[in-house]
Write a protein that holds these residues in place. Sequence first.
Motif, PDB file in Angstrom:
ATOM      1  N   LYS A   6       0.830  -1.187   0.000  1.00 32.51           N
ATOM      2  CA  LYS A   6       0.000   0.000   0.000  1.00 32.51           C
ATOM      3  C   LYS A   6       0.881   1.259   0.000  1.00 32.51           C
ATOM      4  CE  LYS A   6      -3.441  -0.385   2.871  1.00 32.51           C
ATOM      5  NZ  LYS A   6      -4.468  -0.190   3.926  1.00 32.51           N
ATOM      6  N   ASP A   7       2.019   1.178   0.673  1.00 30.17           N
ATOM      7  CA  ASP A   7       2.947   2.315   0.676  1.00 30.17           C
ATOM      8  C   ASP A   7       3.501   2.588  -0.713  1.00 30.17           C
ATOM      9  OD1 ASP A   7       2.638   2.831   3.377  1.00 30.17           O
ATOM     10  OD2 ASP A   7       4.301   1.523   3.962  1.00 30.17           O
ATOM     11  N   GLU A   8       3.762   1.537  -1.485  1.00 30.34           N
ATOM     12  CA  GLU A   8       4.235   1.718  -2.861  1.00 30.34           C
ATOM     13  C   GLU A   8       3.153   2.356  -3.726  1.00 30.34           C
ATOM     14  OE1 GLU A   8       7.483  -1.862  -3.428  1.00 30.34           O
ATOM     15  OE2 GLU A   8       5.349  -2.385  -3.458  1.00 30.34           O
ATOM     16  N   VAL A   9       1.906   1.969  -3.503  1.00 33.32           N
ATOM     17  CA  VAL A   9       0.787   2.568  -4.238  1.00 33.32           C
ATOM     18  C   VAL A   9       0.713   4.059  -3.916  1.00 33.32           C
ATOM     19  CG1 VAL A   9      -1.727   2.624  -4.485  1.00 33.32           C
ATOM     20  CG2 VAL A   9      -0.533   0.431  -4.385  1.00 33.32           C
ATOM     21  N   LYS A  10       0.825   4.405  -2.651  1.00 30.29           N
ATOM     22  CA  LYS A  10       0.781   5.813  -2.249  1.00 30.29           C
ATOM     23  C   LYS A  10       1.969   6.580  -2.829  1.00 30.29           C
ATOM     24  CE  LYS A  10      -1.517   4.935   2.152  1.00 30.29           C
ATOM     25  NZ  LYS A  10      -1.330   4.983   3.619  1.00 30.29           N
ATOM     26  N   TYR A  11       3.132   5.950  -2.868  1.00 32.07           N
ATOM     27  CA  TYR A  11       4.320   6.594  -3.417  1.00 32.07           C
ATOM     28  C   TYR A  11       4.129   6.901  -4.908  1.00 32.07           C
ATOM     29  CZ  TYR A  11       9.131   7.236  -4.973  1.00 32.07           C
ATOM     30  OH  TYR A  11      10.268   7.735  -5.544  1.00 32.07           O
ATOM     31  N   VAL A  12       3.623   5.933  -5.654  1.00 34.39           N
ATOM     32  CA  VAL A  12       3.391   6.136  -7.091  1.00 34.39           C
ATOM     33  C   VAL A  12       2.317   7.195  -7.301  1.00 34.39           C
ATOM     34  CG1 VAL A  12       2.578   5.031  -9.207  1.00 34.39           C
ATOM     35  CG2 VAL A  12       4.206   3.848  -7.740  1.00 34.39           C
ATOM     36  N   ALA A  13       1.281   7.172  -6.484  1.00 29.51           N
ATOM     37  CA  ALA A  13       0.231   8.186  -6.584  1.00 29.51           C
ATOM     38  C   ALA A  13       0.814   9.573  -6.323  1.00 29.51           C
ATOM     39  CB  ALA A  13      -0.888   7.876  -5.602  1.00 29.51           C
ATOM     40  N   ASN A  14       1.705   9.672  -5.352  1.00 29.50           N
ATOM     41  CA  ASN A  14       2.343  10.954  -5.055  1.00 29.50           C
ATOM     42  C   ASN A  14       3.192  11.420  -6.232  1.00 29.50           C
ATOM     43  OD1 ASN A  14       3.153  13.153  -3.330  1.00 29.50           O
ATOM     44  ND2 ASN A  14       5.121  12.132  -3.161  1.00 29.50           N
ATOM     45  N   LEU A  15       3.924  10.494  -6.870  1.00 30.11           N
ATOM     46  CA  LEU A  15       4.724  10.861  -8.043  1.00 30.11           C
ATOM     47  C   LEU A  15       3.836  11.391  -9.170  1.00 30.11           C
ATOM     48  CD1 LEU A  15       7.295   7.926  -8.279  1.00 30.11           C
ATOM     49  CD2 LEU A  15       7.728  10.271  -7.532  1.00 30.11           C
ATOM     50  N   ALA A  16       2.641  10.815  -9.280  1.00 24.52           N
ATOM     51  CA  ALA A  16       1.698  11.240 -10.321  1.00 24.52           C
ATOM     52  C   ALA A  16       0.853  12.433  -9.873  1.00 24.52           C
ATOM     53  CB  ALA A  16       0.791  10.075 -10.697  1.00 24.52           C
ATOM     54  N   ARG A  17       1.154  12.948  -8.686  1.00 26.76           N
ATOM     55  CA  ARG A  17       0.423  14.083  -8.117  1.00 26.76           C
ATOM     56  C   ARG A  17      -1.068  13.775  -7.966  1.00 26.76           C
ATOM     57  NH1 ARG A  17       5.188  15.033  -7.374  1.00 26.76           N
ATOM     58  NH2 ARG A  17       6.297  16.868  -8.056  1.00 26.76           N
ATOM     59  N   LEU A  18      -1.342  12.550  -7.511  1.00 31.78           N
ATOM     60  CA  LEU A  18      -2.718  12.124  -7.255  1.00 31.78           C
ATOM     61  C   LEU A  18      -2.930  12.014  -5.751  1.00 31.78           C
ATOM     62  CD1 LEU A  18      -3.006   9.245  -9.877  1.00 31.78           C
ATOM     63  CD2 LEU A  18      -3.902  11.566 -10.084  1.00 31.78           C
ATOM     64  N   ALA A  19      -4.025  12.563  -5.278  1.00 31.44           N
ATOM     65  CA  ALA A  19      -4.380  12.424  -3.871  1.00 31.44           C
ATOM     66  C   ALA A  19      -5.335  11.240  -3.754  1.00 31.44           C
ATOM     67  CB  ALA A  19      -5.047  13.697  -3.364  1.00 31.44           C
ATOM     68  N   ILE A  20      -4.934  10.215  -3.001  1.00 35.25           N
ATOM     69  CA  ILE A  20      -5.798   9.052  -2.836  1.00 35.25           C
ATOM     70  C   ILE A  20      -6.022   8.790  -1.352  1.00 35.25           C
ATOM     71  CG2 ILE A  20      -5.126   7.990  -5.032  1.00 35.25           C
ATOM     72  CD1 ILE A  20      -3.348   6.068  -3.474  1.00 35.25           C
ATOM     73  N   THR A  21      -7.176   8.220  -1.062  1.00 41.31           N
ATOM     74  CA  THR A  21      -7.520   7.877   0.318  1.00 41.31           C
ATOM     75  C   THR A  21      -6.968   6.493   0.646  1.00 41.31           C
ATOM     76  OG1 THR A  21      -9.602   6.840  -0.311  1.00 41.31           O
ATOM     77  CG2 THR A  21      -9.651   9.222   0.124  1.00 41.31           C
ATOM     78  N   GLU A  22      -7.075   6.121   1.930  1.00 37.94           N
ATOM     79  CA  GLU A  22      -6.642   4.782   2.360  1.00 37.94           C
ATOM     80  C   GLU A  22      -7.446   3.703   1.641  1.00 37.94           C
ATOM     81  OE1 GLU A  22      -4.233   3.565   4.449  1.00 37.94           O
ATOM     82  OE2 GLU A  22      -3.428   5.594   4.487  1.00 37.94           O
ATOM     83  N   ASP A  23      -8.754   3.930   1.497  1.00 35.21           N
ATOM     84  CA  ASP A  23      -9.606   2.945   0.812  1.00 35.21           C
ATOM     85  C   ASP A  23      -9.202   2.800  -0.651  1.00 35.21           C
ATOM     86  OD1 ASP A  23     -11.032   2.496   3.141  1.00 35.21           O
ATOM     87  OD2 ASP A  23     -12.604   3.948   2.630  1.00 35.21           O
ATOM     88  N   GLU A  24      -8.917   3.926  -1.307  1.00 33.30           N
ATOM     89  CA  GLU A  24      -8.492   3.873  -2.707  1.00 33.30           C
ATOM     90  C   GLU A  24      -7.140   3.181  -2.835  1.00 33.30           C
ATOM     91  OE1 GLU A  24     -10.556   7.853  -4.618  1.00 33.30           O
ATOM     92  OE2 GLU A  24      -8.694   8.075  -3.461  1.00 33.30           O
ATOM     93  N   ALA A  25      -6.241   3.438  -1.894  1.00 34.30           N
ATOM     94  CA  ALA A  25      -4.931   2.787  -1.924  1.00 34.30           C
ATOM     95  C   ALA A  25      -5.078   1.275  -1.825  1.00 34.30           C
ATOM     96  CB  ALA A  25      -4.049   3.314  -0.796  1.00 34.30           C
ATOM     97  N   GLU A  26      -6.005   0.835  -1.004  1.00 37.67           N
ATOM     98  CA  GLU A  26      -6.230  -0.609  -0.864  1.00 37.67           C
ATOM     99  C   GLU A  26      -6.816  -1.208  -2.143  1.00 37.67           C
ATOM    100  OE1 GLU A  26      -8.785  -3.540   2.042  1.00 37.67           O
ATOM    101  OE2 GLU A  26      -7.983  -1.666   2.872  1.00 37.67           O
ATOM    102  N   ILE A  27      -7.755  -0.493  -2.741  1.00 38.15           N
ATOM    103  CA  ILE A  27      -8.359  -0.961  -4.002  1.00 38.15           C
ATOM    104  C   ILE A  27      -7.295  -1.027  -5.093  1.00 38.15           C
ATOM    105  CG2 ILE A  27      -9.963  -0.319  -5.855  1.00 38.15           C
ATOM    106  CD1 ILE A  27     -11.763   0.876  -3.621  1.00 38.15           C
ATOM    107  N   PHE A  28      -6.501   0.059  -5.216  1.00 38.18           N
ATOM    108  CA  PHE A  28      -5.467   0.101  -6.248  1.00 38.18           C
ATOM    109  C   PHE A  28      -4.390  -0.954  -5.997  1.00 38.18           C
ATOM    110  CE2 PHE A  28      -6.583   4.821  -6.771  1.00 38.18           C
ATOM    111  CZ  PHE A  28      -7.530   4.537  -7.741  1.00 38.18           C
ATOM    112  N   GLN A  29      -4.109  -1.242  -4.746  1.00 29.82           N
ATOM    113  CA  GLN A  29      -3.123  -2.274  -4.420  1.00 29.82           C
ATOM    114  C   GLN A  29      -3.581  -3.620  -4.982  1.00 29.82           C
ATOM    115  OE1 GLN A  29      -2.780  -3.222  -0.274  1.00 29.82           O
ATOM    116  NE2 GLN A  29      -1.032  -4.576  -0.598  1.00 29.82           N
TER     117      GLN A  29
END
Length: 96
Positions: A6-29
């Motif tokens: 989930k941390d890697e998902v958040k890191y990639v989202a941050n690189l793409a300048r996307l704000a995601i929630t914990e629930d979205e991070a879990e779904i994307f994971q």
Amino acid sequence: MSRITKDEVKYVANLARLAITEDEAEIFQKQLDAIITFAEQLNELDTDLIQPTTHVLHMRNIMREDKPGKGLPIEDVLKNAPDSKDGQVRVPAILE
């Protein structure tokens, strides 16, 4: 076992300048894990006899031969120019 955290998902989202929630991070994971799993299955295929391609369809450009032709008379070209001098189009200077 998950191939992406989930941390890697958040890191990639941050690189793409996307704000995601914990629930979205879990779904994307889960979704990214499924994609990575599928891609790893493709690595198991024997592709030694397959020729590399840049496109699945045979494509080629059909272009006409470039032949010089007669251009427009200079008077007609300069009619559309906002400013001209000595048979040339004048433009504002961009260098100091």
